[in-house]
Scaffold this motif. Structure first.
Motif, PDB file in Angstrom:
ATOM      1  N   LYS A 138      -8.222 -16.118 -13.283  1.00  0.00           N
ATOM      2  CA  LYS A 138      -7.589 -17.019 -12.245  1.00  0.00           C
ATOM      3  C   LYS A 138      -8.697 -17.444 -11.179  1.00  0.00           C
ATOM      4  O   LYS A 138      -9.240 -16.644 -10.762  1.00  0.00           O
ATOM      5  CB  LYS A 138      -6.368 -16.220 -11.917  1.00  0.00           C
ATOM      6  N   ASN A 139      -8.459 -18.884 -10.823  1.00  0.00           N
ATOM      7  CA  ASN A 139      -9.199 -19.027  -9.743  1.00  0.00           C
ATOM      8  C   ASN A 139     -10.963 -18.936  -9.753  1.00  0.00           C
ATOM      9  O   ASN A 139     -11.703 -18.970  -8.736  1.00  0.00           O
ATOM     10  CB  ASN A 139      -8.856 -18.580  -8.378  1.00  0.00           C
ATOM     11  N   SER A 140     -11.469 -18.946 -11.006  1.00  0.00           N
ATOM     12  CA  SER A 140     -12.815 -18.502 -11.160  1.00  0.00           C
ATOM     13  C   SER A 140     -13.465 -20.048 -11.242  1.00  0.00           C
ATOM     14  O   SER A 140     -12.793 -20.949 -11.587  1.00  0.00           O
ATOM     15  CB  SER A 140     -13.126 -17.626 -12.409  1.00  0.00           C
ATOM     16  N   GLN A 141     -14.884 -20.140 -10.920  1.00  0.00           N
ATOM     17  CA  GLN A 141     -15.561 -21.226 -11.036  1.00  0.00           C
ATOM     18  C   GLN A 141     -16.918 -21.211 -11.984  1.00  0.00           C
ATOM     19  O   GLN A 141     -17.439 -20.142 -11.756  1.00  0.00           O
ATOM     20  CB  GLN A 141     -15.843 -21.735  -9.739  1.00  0.00           C
ATOM     21  N   VAL A 142     -17.026 -22.142 -12.630  1.00  0.00           N
ATOM     22  CA  VAL A 142     -18.482 -22.219 -13.400  1.00  0.00           C
ATOM     23  C   VAL A 142     -19.183 -23.801 -12.946  1.00  0.00           C
ATOM     24  O   VAL A 142     -18.680 -24.735 -13.165  1.00  0.00           O
ATOM     25  CB  VAL A 142     -18.204 -22.211 -14.915  1.00  0.00           C
ATOM     26  N   TRP A 143     -20.060 -23.351 -12.098  1.00  0.00           N
ATOM     27  CA  TRP A 143     -20.656 -24.504 -11.444  1.00  0.00           C
ATOM     28  C   TRP A 143     -21.591 -25.287 -12.407  1.00  0.00           C
ATOM     29  O   TRP A 143     -22.089 -24.810 -13.589  1.00  0.00           O
ATOM     30  CB  TRP A 143     -21.814 -24.121 -10.415  1.00  0.00           C
ATOM     31  N   GLU A 144     -21.689 -26.702 -12.308  1.00  0.00           N
ATOM     32  CA  GLU A 144     -22.540 -27.556 -13.269  1.00  0.00           C
ATOM     33  C   GLU A 144     -23.691 -27.163 -13.977  1.00  0.00           C
ATOM     34  O   GLU A 144     -24.535 -26.444 -13.132  1.00  0.00           O
ATOM     35  CB  GLU A 144     -22.899 -29.093 -12.466  1.00  0.00           C
ATOM     36  N   GLY A 145     -23.896 -27.564 -15.082  1.00  0.00           N
ATOM     37  CA  GLY A 145     -25.180 -27.111 -15.709  1.00  0.00           C
ATOM     38  C   GLY A 145     -25.353 -25.704 -16.349  1.00  0.00           C
ATOM     39  O   GLY A 145     -26.204 -25.338 -16.614  1.00  0.00           O
ATOM     40  N   THR A 146     -24.120 -25.086 -16.252  1.00  0.00           N
ATOM     41  CA  THR A 146     -24.395 -23.618 -16.773  1.00  0.00           C
ATOM     42  C   THR A 146     -23.968 -23.433 -18.201  1.00  0.00           C
ATOM     43  O   THR A 146     -23.308 -24.188 -18.870  1.00  0.00           O
ATOM     44  CB  THR A 146     -23.071 -22.628 -16.113  1.00  0.00           C
ATOM     45  N   ASN A 147     -24.868 -22.763 -19.026  1.00  0.00           N
ATOM     46  CA  ASN A 147     -24.413 -22.604 -20.434  1.00  0.00           C
ATOM     47  C   ASN A 147     -24.244 -21.177 -20.631  1.00  0.00           C
ATOM     48  O   ASN A 147     -24.779 -20.136 -20.102  1.00  0.00           O
ATOM     49  CB  ASN A 147     -25.991 -22.840 -20.923  1.00  0.00           C
ATOM     50  N   ILE A 148     -23.093 -21.021 -21.151  1.00  0.00           N
ATOM     51  CA  ILE A 148     -22.537 -19.765 -21.538  1.00  0.00           C
ATOM     52  C   ILE A 148     -22.447 -19.595 -23.102  1.00  0.00           C
ATOM     53  O   ILE A 148     -21.900 -20.372 -23.664  1.00  0.00           O
ATOM     54  CB  ILE A 148     -21.080 -19.526 -20.887  1.00  0.00           C
ATOM     55  N   ARG A 149     -22.846 -18.479 -23.711  1.00  0.00           N
ATOM     56  CA  ARG A 149     -22.893 -18.041 -24.912  1.00  0.00           C
ATOM     57  C   ARG A 149     -21.932 -16.538 -24.764  1.00  0.00           C
ATOM     58  O   ARG A 149     -22.412 -15.680 -24.705  1.00  0.00           O
ATOM     59  CB  ARG A 149     -24.148 -17.824 -25.671  1.00  0.00           C
ATOM     60  N   GLY A 150     -20.834 -16.780 -25.360  1.00  0.00           N
ATOM     61  CA  GLY A 150     -19.936 -15.439 -25.477  1.00  0.00           C
ATOM     62  C   GLY A 150     -20.288 -14.249 -26.275  1.00  0.00           C
ATOM     63  O   GLY A 150     -21.326 -14.554 -26.986  1.00  0.00           O
ATOM     64  N   GLY A 151     -19.545 -13.238 -26.037  1.00  0.00           N
ATOM     65  CA  GLY A 151     -18.302 -13.108 -25.432  1.00  0.00           C
ATOM     66  C   GLY A 151     -18.949 -12.980 -23.753  1.00  0.00           C
ATOM     67  O   GLY A 151     -19.708 -12.454 -23.635  1.00  0.00           O
ATOM     68  N   LEU A 152     -17.855 -13.433 -23.231  1.00  0.00           N
ATOM     69  CA  LEU A 152     -17.913 -13.350 -21.579  1.00  0.00           C
ATOM     70  C   LEU A 152     -16.678 -13.321 -20.996  1.00  0.00           C
ATOM     71  O   LEU A 152     -15.644 -13.839 -21.633  1.00  0.00           O
ATOM     72  CB  LEU A 152     -18.428 -14.801 -21.156  1.00  0.00           C
ATOM     73  N   ALA A 153     -16.699 -12.199 -20.151  1.00  0.00           N
ATOM     74  CA  ALA A 153     -15.325 -12.245 -19.289  1.00  0.00           C
ATOM     75  C   ALA A 153     -15.876 -12.578 -17.632  1.00  0.00           C
ATOM     76  O   ALA A 153     -16.560 -11.879 -17.339  1.00  0.00           O
ATOM     77  CB  ALA A 153     -14.638 -10.773 -19.233  1.00  0.00           C
ATOM     78  N   LEU A 154     -15.175 -13.690 -17.167  1.00  0.00           N
ATOM     79  CA  LEU A 154     -15.360 -14.079 -15.888  1.00  0.00           C
ATOM     80  C   LEU A 154     -14.188 -13.736 -14.930  1.00  0.00           C
ATOM     81  O   LEU A 154     -13.105 -14.405 -15.185  1.00  0.00           O
ATOM     82  CB  LEU A 154     -15.800 -15.694 -15.740  1.00  0.00           C
ATOM     83  N   CYS A 155     -13.902 -12.718 -14.286  1.00  0.00           N
ATOM     84  CA  CYS A 155     -12.844 -12.464 -13.817  1.00  0.00           C
ATOM     85  C   CYS A 155     -12.357 -13.308 -12.475  1.00  0.00           C
ATOM     86  O   CYS A 155     -13.188 -13.883 -12.161  1.00  0.00           O
ATOM     87  CB  CYS A 155     -12.753 -10.860 -13.450  1.00  0.00           C
ATOM     88  N   GLU A 156     -10.893 -13.001 -12.012  1.00  0.00           N
ATOM     89  CA  GLU A 156     -10.453 -13.797 -10.986  1.00  0.00           C
ATOM     90  C   GLU A 156     -11.400 -14.006  -9.500  1.00  0.00           C
ATOM     91  O   GLU A 156     -12.090 -12.891  -9.471  1.00  0.00           O
ATOM     92  CB  GLU A 156      -9.061 -13.407 -10.695  1.00  0.00           C
ATOM     93  N   ASN A 157     -11.375 -15.128  -9.332  1.00  0.00           N
ATOM     94  CA  ASN A 157     -12.112 -15.570  -7.907  1.00  0.00           C
ATOM     95  C   ASN A 157     -13.594 -15.237  -7.965  1.00  0.00           C
ATOM     96  O   ASN A 157     -14.220 -15.016  -7.006  1.00  0.00           O
ATOM     97  CB  ASN A 157     -11.469 -14.628  -6.741  1.00  0.00           C
ATOM     98  N   SER A 158     -14.246 -15.256  -9.301  1.00  0.00           N
ATOM     99  CA  SER A 158     -15.584 -15.202  -9.268  1.00  0.00           C
ATOM    100  C   SER A 158     -16.353 -16.557  -9.745  1.00  0.00           C
ATOM    101  O   SER A 158     -15.569 -17.366  -9.988  1.00  0.00           O
ATOM    102  CB  SER A 158     -16.048 -13.928 -10.437  1.00  0.00           C
ATOM    103  N   GLN A 159     -17.688 -16.661  -9.476  1.00  0.00           N
ATOM    104  CA  GLN A 159     -18.241 -17.749  -9.575  1.00  0.00           C
ATOM    105  C   GLN A 159     -19.615 -17.529 -10.406  1.00  0.00           C
ATOM    106  O   GLN A 159     -20.399 -16.713 -10.242  1.00  0.00           O
ATOM    107  CB  GLN A 159     -18.627 -18.653  -8.187  1.00  0.00           C
TER     108      GLN A 159
END
Length: 392
Positions: free
Chosen positions: A193-214
């Motif tokens: 919830k309310n997390s942010q992934v800024w432009e140009g990011t490359n993510i290869r799972g698995g990933l947990a981005l928890c709430e309010n993180s960037q």
């Protein structure tokens, strides 16, 4: 029935990560171990049986019938069913590991299990015994948590400026992501919830981005990685677990690592996760008072709560950084940096409590938190408990 999480002997082998919390408060996958169990029990009410100096923060208590849960054990469906099936006066065991005890007693003496009828559980489960187990088992724990948190729910939508490979992605409300790549073929991706992934990011799972993180622009994140709540991450991250309220906001590599709460990495700081000779990595073990073989070829950094490092810090393969250590300067510091140490490769001195508290007050204020007397008392106790390691 009252749920009480107890620390077994793993509390000692998990130091310095467990100086500041009970074992059940460790995060692996998406949730803390306690949160995983409470989700199964469908309750929020729980207590801890842990170190005396932690009990003000992690409440103690009991009921007329208590279920004591080993805080180092992660639940699964089979294991939970076996725990629920226990009768009063029974202990669920796996070999010599006590998983759970059901009793009307208000306290559990882990050394007196002969007073309980033992029920054996022979199926597989995740148990956290050493710090490296947290990143080692993170992929399995992340999958388990992802399935539990998303079952029967519908994901929010991501902007069509993003590229999504595969379907194993779940987006909570309030998530912001533009012009990023999400690859779920090797593991699920959970955006809190309310997390942010800024432009140009490359993510290869698995990933947990928890709430309010960037995750900051241009970052490269590989599985299985967990970024806890209220954190900001940049650069290159691979198979790392960051518990929350921590920042690695700049370029630099973090891999096969565990990072506690309230930590900060200076720009272009890096850790090695593979020795030049490809040999097995050893880690400092508080319980053994020596370096312990991990059986791992890839093992990076173990950093406890409130630790910091300055710009361009270089951590050797298999480095353990204690609570509230502050590391800076040129060169590679030693592989074990004591709790409340101040310095680097050129030498260390004691990071005095008053000096350290001044920093924590400012760090907490940035997150809208109050550094109160309870937190001061916990850190004061840890400072006293770790005095023997600061023979600089």
């Amino acid at each position: 029935m009252t749920v009480i999480f107890f620390d077994d002997q793993s509390r000692e082998s998990l130091l310095p990560l467990t100086y500041t919390r009970p074992v059940a408060d460790l995060r692996i996958g998406i949730m803390k171990i306690s949160e995983k169990w409470l989700r199964h029990f469908k309750t929020d009410k729980h207590y801890y049986q842990t170190q005396t100096y932690l009990q003000e923060k992690f409440a103690t208590g009991s009921g007329s019938l208590n279920i004591f849960i080993n805080g180092s054990v992660c639940p699964n469906t089979q294991l939970f069913e076996a725990v629920v099936a226990l009768k009063d006066g029974e202990a669920l065991m796996h070999e010599d590991i006590c998983i759970a005890v059901k009793t009307s007693q208000p306290q559990l003496n882990i050394r007196a299990l002969e007073n309980f009828k033992q029920v054996h559980f022979d199926e597989q489960f995740i148990k956290i015994t050493y710090p490296e187990d947290i990143f080692k088992f993170n992929a399995d724990a992340l999958r388990e948590d992802f399935d539990a948190l998303t079952r029967g729910r519908t994901s929010a939508k991501l902007s069509n400026t993003n590229t999504i490979l595969g379907t194993d992605i779940f987006v909570e409300e309030g998530v912001s992501a533009e012009c990023c790549t999400f690859n779920t073929h090797n593991g699920p991706i959970y955006l809190g919830k309310n997390s942010q992934v800024w432009e140009g990011t490359n993510i290869r799972g698995g990933l947990a981005l928890c709430e309010n993180s960037q995750i900051k622009m241009g970052a490269k994140i590989y599985g299985a990685t967990t970024i806890g709540p209220n954190s900001r991450i940049g650069g290159e991250v691979n198979n790392a677990v960051i518990w929350g309220n921590s920042s690695k906001g700049h370029e630099g590599y973090l891999g096969n690592s565990v990072v506690g709460e309230w930590c900060n990495f200076g720009a272009d700081s890096n850790n090695s996760n593979l020795k030049n000779n490809y040999a097995e990595v050893k880690l400092w073990d508080y319980s053994k008072q020596r370096f312990r073989r991990t059986g791992l070829q890839f093992c990076g950094l173990i950093m406890a709560d409130h630790a910091k490092c300055g710009i361009n810090t270089m951590f050797n393969t298999g480095t353990v950084v204690g609570v509230a250590a502050n590391v800076f300067g040129a060169g590679f510091p030693r592989n074990y940096i004591a709790d409340f140490a101040w310095g680097g490769a050129q030498g260390f001195e004691v990071y005095t409590l008053n000096k350290m508290f001044d920093t924590v007050v400012k760090v907490f204020e940035r997150r809208g938190r109050l550094f109160d007397e309870m937190e001061r008392n916990i850190l004061t106790n840890i400072f006293n408990l770790t005095e023997e390691y600061r023979r600089f």
